[in-house]
Scaffold this motif. Structure first.
Motif, PDB file in Angstrom:
ATOM      1  N   PHE A 437     -24.419  12.025  29.561  1.00  0.00           N
ATOM      2  CA  PHE A 437     -24.928  11.652  28.879  1.00  0.00           C
ATOM      3  C   PHE A 437     -25.705  12.136  29.103  1.00  0.00           C
ATOM      4  CE2 PHE A 437     -21.462   7.815  30.338  1.00  0.00           C
ATOM      5  CZ  PHE A 437     -21.573   7.488  28.979  1.00  0.00           C
ATOM      6  N   LEU A 438     -26.219  13.271  30.524  1.00  0.00           N
ATOM      7  CA  LEU A 438     -27.408  14.485  30.358  1.00  0.00           C
ATOM      8  C   LEU A 438     -27.349  14.857  29.488  1.00  0.00           C
ATOM      9  CD1 LEU A 438     -27.205  14.845  34.231  1.00  0.00           C
ATOM     10  CD2 LEU A 438     -29.119  13.930  32.797  1.00  0.00           C
ATOM     11  N   LEU A 439     -26.360  15.393  28.833  1.00  0.00           N
ATOM     12  CA  LEU A 439     -26.203  16.368  27.592  1.00  0.00           C
ATOM     13  C   LEU A 439     -26.799  15.875  26.448  1.00  0.00           C
ATOM     14  CD1 LEU A 439     -23.851  18.421  28.045  1.00  0.00           C
ATOM     15  CD2 LEU A 439     -25.475  19.102  28.260  1.00  0.00           C
ATOM     16  N   ALA A 440     -26.232  14.616  25.841  1.00  0.00           N
ATOM     17  CA  ALA A 440     -26.656  13.284  25.423  1.00  0.00           C
ATOM     18  C   ALA A 440     -27.947  12.759  24.719  1.00  0.00           C
ATOM     19  CB  ALA A 440     -25.880  12.695  25.283  1.00  0.00           C
ATOM     20  N   GLU A 441     -28.687  12.773  26.101  1.00  0.00           N
ATOM     21  CA  GLU A 441     -29.894  12.666  25.802  1.00  0.00           C
ATOM     22  C   GLU A 441     -30.797  13.978  25.530  1.00  0.00           C
ATOM     23  OE1 GLU A 441     -33.530  11.031  28.712  1.00  0.00           O
ATOM     24  OE2 GLU A 441     -31.852  10.804  29.847  1.00  0.00           O
ATOM     25  N   ALA A 442     -30.322  14.989  26.495  1.00  0.00           N
ATOM     26  CA  ALA A 442     -31.440  16.323  26.077  1.00  0.00           C
ATOM     27  C   ALA A 442     -31.485  17.376  24.483  1.00  0.00           C
ATOM     28  CB  ALA A 442     -30.674  17.354  26.744  1.00  0.00           C
ATOM     29  N   TRP A 447     -33.314  19.042  22.748  1.00  0.00           N
ATOM     30  CA  TRP A 447     -33.060  20.465  23.450  1.00  0.00           C
ATOM     31  C   TRP A 447     -31.398  21.386  22.942  1.00  0.00           C
ATOM     32  CZ3 TRP A 447     -34.332  18.474  28.884  1.00  0.00           C
ATOM     33  CH2 TRP A 447     -35.982  17.731  29.156  1.00  0.00           C
ATOM     34  N   ALA A 448     -31.652  22.237  23.490  1.00  0.00           N
ATOM     35  CA  ALA A 448     -31.201  23.097  22.667  1.00  0.00           C
ATOM     36  C   ALA A 448     -29.171  22.983  23.634  1.00  0.00           C
ATOM     37  CB  ALA A 448     -30.491  24.722  22.649  1.00  0.00           C
ATOM     38  N   VAL A 449     -28.477  22.022  23.707  1.00  0.00           N
ATOM     39  CA  VAL A 449     -27.472  22.200  24.427  1.00  0.00           C
ATOM     40  C   VAL A 449     -26.026  22.232  23.679  1.00  0.00           C
ATOM     41  CG1 VAL A 449     -28.755  20.355  25.897  1.00  0.00           C
ATOM     42  CG2 VAL A 449     -27.748  19.665  23.961  1.00  0.00           C
ATOM     43  N   PRO A 450     -24.997  22.526  24.243  1.00  0.00           N
ATOM     44  CA  PRO A 450     -23.491  22.803  23.851  1.00  0.00           C
ATOM     45  C   PRO A 450     -22.765  21.906  22.779  1.00  0.00           C
ATOM     46  CG  PRO A 450     -23.267  22.699  26.473  1.00  0.00           C
ATOM     47  CD  PRO A 450     -24.654  21.968  25.810  1.00  0.00           C
ATOM     48  N   MET A 451     -24.014  20.772  22.663  1.00  0.00           N
ATOM     49  CA  MET A 451     -22.524  19.707  21.721  1.00  0.00           C
ATOM     50  C   MET A 451     -23.583  19.309  21.070  1.00  0.00           C
ATOM     51  SD  MET A 451     -20.412  17.883  25.104  1.00  0.00           S
ATOM     52  CE  MET A 451     -19.474  17.352  24.021  1.00  0.00           C
ATOM     53  N   SER A 452     -23.382  17.812  20.362  1.00  0.00           N
ATOM     54  CA  SER A 452     -23.954  17.279  19.668  1.00  0.00           C
ATOM     55  C   SER A 452     -24.171  15.868  20.740  1.00  0.00           C
ATOM     56  CB  SER A 452     -23.634  16.538  18.369  1.00  0.00           C
ATOM     57  OG  SER A 452     -22.522  15.506  18.452  1.00  0.00           O
ATOM     58  N   GLY A 453     -25.328  15.040  20.192  1.00  0.00           N
ATOM     59  CA  GLY A 453     -25.486  14.125  20.904  1.00  0.00           C
ATOM     60  C   GLY A 453     -24.621  12.610  21.111  1.00  0.00           C
ATOM     61  N   LYS A 454     -23.721  12.385  19.709  1.00  0.00           N
ATOM     62  CA  LYS A 454     -22.502  11.801  18.741  1.00  0.00           C
ATOM     63  C   LYS A 454     -21.669  12.775  20.432  1.00  0.00           C
ATOM     64  CE  LYS A 454     -20.764   9.624  15.702  1.00  0.00           C
ATOM     65  NZ  LYS A 454     -18.740   9.903  16.148  1.00  0.00           N
ATOM     66  N   GLU A 455     -21.198  13.100  20.026  1.00  0.00           N
ATOM     67  CA  GLU A 455     -19.826  14.254  20.968  1.00  0.00           C
ATOM     68  C   GLU A 455     -19.890  13.812  22.689  1.00  0.00           C
ATOM     69  OE1 GLU A 455     -17.311  17.932  21.004  1.00  0.00           O
ATOM     70  OE2 GLU A 455     -19.100  18.101  20.441  1.00  0.00           O
ATOM     71  N   ALA A 456     -21.804  13.994  22.727  1.00  0.00           N
ATOM     72  CA  ALA A 456     -21.858  14.059  24.307  1.00  0.00           C
ATOM     73  C   ALA A 456     -21.904  12.649  24.561  1.00  0.00           C
ATOM     74  CB  ALA A 456     -22.662  14.521  24.661  1.00  0.00           C
ATOM     75  N   TYR A 457     -22.285  11.241  23.688  1.00  0.00           N
ATOM     76  CA  TYR A 457     -21.776  10.218  24.615  1.00  0.00           C
ATOM     77  C   TYR A 457     -20.576   9.753  24.266  1.00  0.00           C
ATOM     78  CZ  TYR A 457     -23.178   5.349  23.332  1.00  0.00           C
ATOM     79  OH  TYR A 457     -23.342   4.163  22.966  1.00  0.00           O
ATOM     80  N   GLU A 458     -19.885   9.900  23.258  1.00  0.00           N
ATOM     81  CA  GLU A 458     -18.472   9.123  23.210  1.00  0.00           C
ATOM     82  C   GLU A 458     -17.678  10.184  23.842  1.00  0.00           C
ATOM     83  OE1 GLU A 458     -17.595  10.049  19.133  1.00  0.00           O
ATOM     84  OE2 GLU A 458     -18.646   7.812  18.537  1.00  0.00           O
ATOM     85  N   GLU A 459     -18.283  11.504  25.035  1.00  0.00           N
ATOM     86  CA  GLU A 459     -17.161  11.993  25.389  1.00  0.00           C
ATOM     87  C   GLU A 459     -17.463  11.240  27.039  1.00  0.00           C
ATOM     88  OE1 GLU A 459     -14.021  14.449  25.951  1.00  0.00           O
ATOM     89  OE2 GLU A 459     -15.309  14.001  23.740  1.00  0.00           O
ATOM     90  N   GLY A 460     -18.378  11.444  27.187  1.00  0.00           N
ATOM     91  CA  GLY A 460     -19.328  10.525  28.623  1.00  0.00           C
ATOM     92  C   GLY A 460     -18.224   9.051  28.720  1.00  0.00           C
ATOM     93  N   LYS A 533     -34.731  -1.709  20.720  1.00  0.00           N
ATOM     94  CA  LYS A 533     -33.730  -2.111  21.708  1.00  0.00           C
ATOM     95  C   LYS A 533     -32.436  -1.491  21.350  1.00  0.00           C
ATOM     96  CE  LYS A 533     -35.137  -6.900  22.005  1.00  0.00           C
ATOM     97  NZ  LYS A 533     -36.266  -7.058  20.969  1.00  0.00           N
ATOM     98  N   ASN A 534     -32.247  -1.130  20.273  1.00  0.00           N
ATOM     99  CA  ASN A 534     -31.016  -0.107  19.915  1.00  0.00           C
ATOM    100  C   ASN A 534     -31.017   0.898  19.281  1.00  0.00           C
ATOM    101  OD1 ASN A 534     -28.604  -0.599  19.869  1.00  0.00           O
ATOM    102  ND2 ASN A 534     -28.610  -0.769  17.377  1.00  0.00           N
ATOM    103  N   ASP A 535     -32.122   1.792  19.631  1.00  0.00           N
ATOM    104  CA  ASP A 535     -31.870   3.417  19.860  1.00  0.00           C
ATOM    105  C   ASP A 535     -31.487   3.828  20.414  1.00  0.00           C
ATOM    106  OD1 ASP A 535     -33.367   3.416  22.888  1.00  0.00           O
ATOM    107  OD2 ASP A 535     -35.232   5.051  21.164  1.00  0.00           O
ATOM    108  N   LEU A 536     -31.223   5.243  19.720  1.00  0.00           N
ATOM    109  CA  LEU A 536     -30.169   6.536  20.908  1.00  0.00           C
ATOM    110  C   LEU A 536     -30.332   6.495  21.873  1.00  0.00           C
ATOM    111  CD1 LEU A 536     -29.603   9.170  17.711  1.00  0.00           C
ATOM    112  CD2 LEU A 536     -28.099   7.138  17.983  1.00  0.00           C
ATOM    113  N   LEU A 537     -30.893   6.506  22.702  1.00  0.00           N
ATOM    114  CA  LEU A 537     -31.912   6.190  24.531  1.00  0.00           C
ATOM    115  C   LEU A 537     -31.643   5.988  25.167  1.00  0.00           C
ATOM    116  CD1 LEU A 537     -32.554   8.479  26.468  1.00  0.00           C
ATOM    117  CD2 LEU A 537     -34.865   7.736  25.866  1.00  0.00           C
TER     118      LEU A 537
END
Length: 636
Positions: A437-442, A447-460, A533-537
């Motif tokens: 979830f931290l990676l998804a927020e980043a 920010w430069a992180v090793p996976m996409s927001g969607k991938e990190a969110y769903e993995e969390g 109320k329903n954005d990504l963050l």
């Protein structure tokens, strides 16, 4: 044998001395006066980690009554209503001082051993691990009180430091310590050493992962006030090995009894009833039907999706911005997040493996009926709560509170699973889902992180579903566009905002007359002026909040202070809350930072024993020594 006894006695004596001290200043002594050959670094690391599990006296006051209350995990007004207990805070502050003293002792002894050439292959690694654990302990203390002393416990009178300097120090420590761990060192044949690390058994790869993931957590804490520093620290840590697997979670086994390893949520007197914040996030989220989660014996109790419950206008407060205020759901929700029924027991489900019979000295947990009274105390309606699902706002309910015997009674409300109350679980300090979830927020921040927001969110979500044993619902859940009561859905690609309101059927609880109500989605003024109320963050923090329940209430409180997410309802104000004067009957439908606790006040012992240090700390705080003064990194 004599040497072993001598060493053990010395360590126990030193630990007892540390535990008996009253405050930071009194224990700021030179702990390395003993012969370095007689004291082992691992003893002090072990003492610090185990101590931080909190004995029941400390746990029930800090973890439960402060963190779980401020973090909106359970029904409790307490600090959410602005109240504060110096004795509770003192118990935590002094214990934290002991844990920090132990870990600083470990570092100082390691340095002395190194200077004298008394080293073993793993000696250097133990020092780095001590530094990593110290960073966590400092973050916990600073996130509760604010400015603390970085250089405490080093044989000199410490100066207090502002929160920014404390965070910069912790981030630097985590970076340097993780880089200096030598993962080529093997302890495979040293069982005695491994036993002294209750979290990882001195697996150095895992300690490095923990340091890097902790660095993500602390870097993200600065995102709203120091974004450049947050970004650079986060991106650097994200390039390292992280906690991304359940086997790497930082967790410590609890055990029954009355000591530091006794469960932090084990005290029977507190029912730990589900918060309305959680209920509003759970209901509807993910679109999973209750009938697909529960045995057929429950199906008759499941209500239609467009039914909100029975309305009791004279017994359930409406003076709060909680969206379902005033209603009693006389059954089970049609759709609900599948983790809800795993975390909290359904009233009356006595045969459930998660059912908690606490307190054991009465039958309140098994009593599922309670009364609504008139102004004279006569019963006007008896409510049967078996197979129902409700949660209510905290606060001052005035006369309604005395007339309503249902809303906060053990047997009538969903209560925390016995899994977390029986001292048989592993207490989690950092789990893989938090990393994701931290990676998804980043990623959402660019920010430069090793996976996409969607991938990190769903993995969390996937990691947390696995923890709860509900992975069979994962694919349906991730695709759901159903809104919860806060107006948030699960699907990453579904960011359509809900309408301002929706209609729900209800029944007048006194007359059984049906009706249709207009239910507002709550307006969260703390986040984007209530327009979103329903954005990504919002999705990320909603999932993170649910996933961190019940083990990490402090992090839930931290995220709300930092972002204003997820939506926290206001306490009810049928009558004024004396310790929360900013909230009134004229403004309770909106949210303000001043409506929610921001920190713990410093203990009276600090002010009395070290007035100079206390004055310095408050100056760095930048406001009154009040529950409602925000910390430097918090949302202003």
């Amino acid at each position: 044998m004599k040497n072993i006894v001598k060493k053990s006695g010395l360590v126990l004596a030193m630990i007892a001395t540390l535990a008996s001290c009253d405050n930071f200043e009194e224990i700021n002594i030179d702990p390395t006066a003993a012969n370095a050959e007689q004291v082992q670094v691992e003893y002090f690391i072990n003492s610090s980690i185990i101590g931080a599990q909190m004995n029941p006296d400390v746990a029930e006051r800090s973890f439960v009554l402060y963190w779980k209350t401020a973090g909106h995990q359970m029904l409790s007004t307490g600090i959410s209503g602005g109240s504060y207990d110096d004795g509770w805070s003192t118990a935590y502050y002094n214990s934290s001082a002991g844990w920090l003293n132990s870990i600083n002792t470990a570092i100082q002894i390691a340095d002395e051993k190194e200077a004298k050439g008394i080293v073993k292959p793993y000696s250097g690694n133990l020092k780095q691990i001590a530094r990593i654990w110290r960073a966590y302990l400092m973050s916990e203390l600073a996130d509760n009180f604010g400015p603390i002393a970085i250089e405490a416990f080093q044989a000199k009178n410490p100066e207090f430091n502002n929160v920014k300097d404390v965070y910069y120090f912790m981030l630097a420590e985590l970076k340097d310590a993780s880089e200096k761990i030598d993962i080529s060192v093997s302890n495979s044949s040293n069982d005695k050493l491994k036993e002294k690390d209750p979290a990882y058994g001195y697996d150095y790869v895992k300690w490095r992962k923990y340091a890097n993931s902790m660095r993500l957590r602390l870097a993200m804490r600065l995102s709203e006030v120091d974004p450049a520093k947050a970004k650079s620290e986060f991106e650097a840590a994200a390039n390292g090995n992280l906690i991304t697997d359940a086997g790497d979670n930082f967790q410590v086994q609890e055990k029954p009894g009355w000591d530091d390893l006794t469960g932090v949520m084990s005290r029977e007197w507190n029912a730990q009833i589900m918060s309305v914040t959680l209920n509003n996030l759970y209901i509807g989220l993910g679109g999973i039907k209750s009938t697909d989660q529960l045995a057929p014996s429950f199906h008759a109790s499941v209500k239609p999706a467009d039914y909100i419950g029975q309305k009791f206008a004279d017994h359930f407060t409406m003076k709060t911005n909680e969206p379902a205020a005033g209603y009693w759901l006389d059954g089970l929700p049609n759709r609900i997040d599948p983790r809800a029924y795993k975390t909290f027991n359904i009233p009356g489900d006595f045969n459930s493996p998660i059912f908690s019979g606490y307190p054991s000295w009465d039958n309140s947990a098994e009593t599922t009926t309670a009364d609504l009274l008139d102004n004279n105390g006569a019963v006007i309606k008896t409510i049967e709560a078996k197979n129902t699902w409700n949660a209510f706002a905290v606060g001052n309910w005035g006369a309604m509170g005395s007339k309503n015997q249902v809303r906060a009674f053990n047997g009538t409300m969903p209560r925390l699973s016995q899994v977390f109350r029986g001292s048989g679980s592993q207490r989690i300090f950092f789990a893989s889902w938090e990393t994701y979830f931290l990676l998804a927020e980043a990623a959402v921040k660019g920010w430069a992180v090793p996976m996409s927001g969607k991938e990190a969110y769903e993995e969390g979500i996937k990691a947390n579903f696995a923890y709860w044993g509900v992975s069979s619902h994962l694919s349906t859940y991730l695709a759901s566009e159903d809104y919860n009561r806060a107006g948030t859905s699960v699907s990453w690609n579904h960011t359509t905002e809900p309408a301002a309101s929706h209609t729900m059927n209800f029944v007048d609880g006194y007359t059984n007359t049906p009706g249709v109500a207009t239910i507002l989605y709550p307006k969260n003024d703390l986040y984007k002026n209530g327009a979103v109320k329903n954005d990504l963050l919002t999705k990320i923090i909603t999932q993170k909040f649910i996933a961190q329940t019940p083990w990490l209430p402090l992090e839930g409180w931290n995220d709300h202070r930092r972002l204003g997410l997820p939506f926290f309802e206001n306490p009810a104000v049928e009558l004024p809350l004396p310790n929360l004067p900013a909230l009134t009957q004229s403004n309770y439908m909106g949210n303000q930072v001043s409506f929610f606790p921001q920190r713990l006040r410093y203990i009276s012992g600090l002010k009395n024993s070290n007035p100079k240090g206390y004055t310095q700390a408050v100056e760095f705080l930048g406001g009154d020594d009040s529950v409602f003064t925000p910390l430097w990194w918090a949302k202003h």
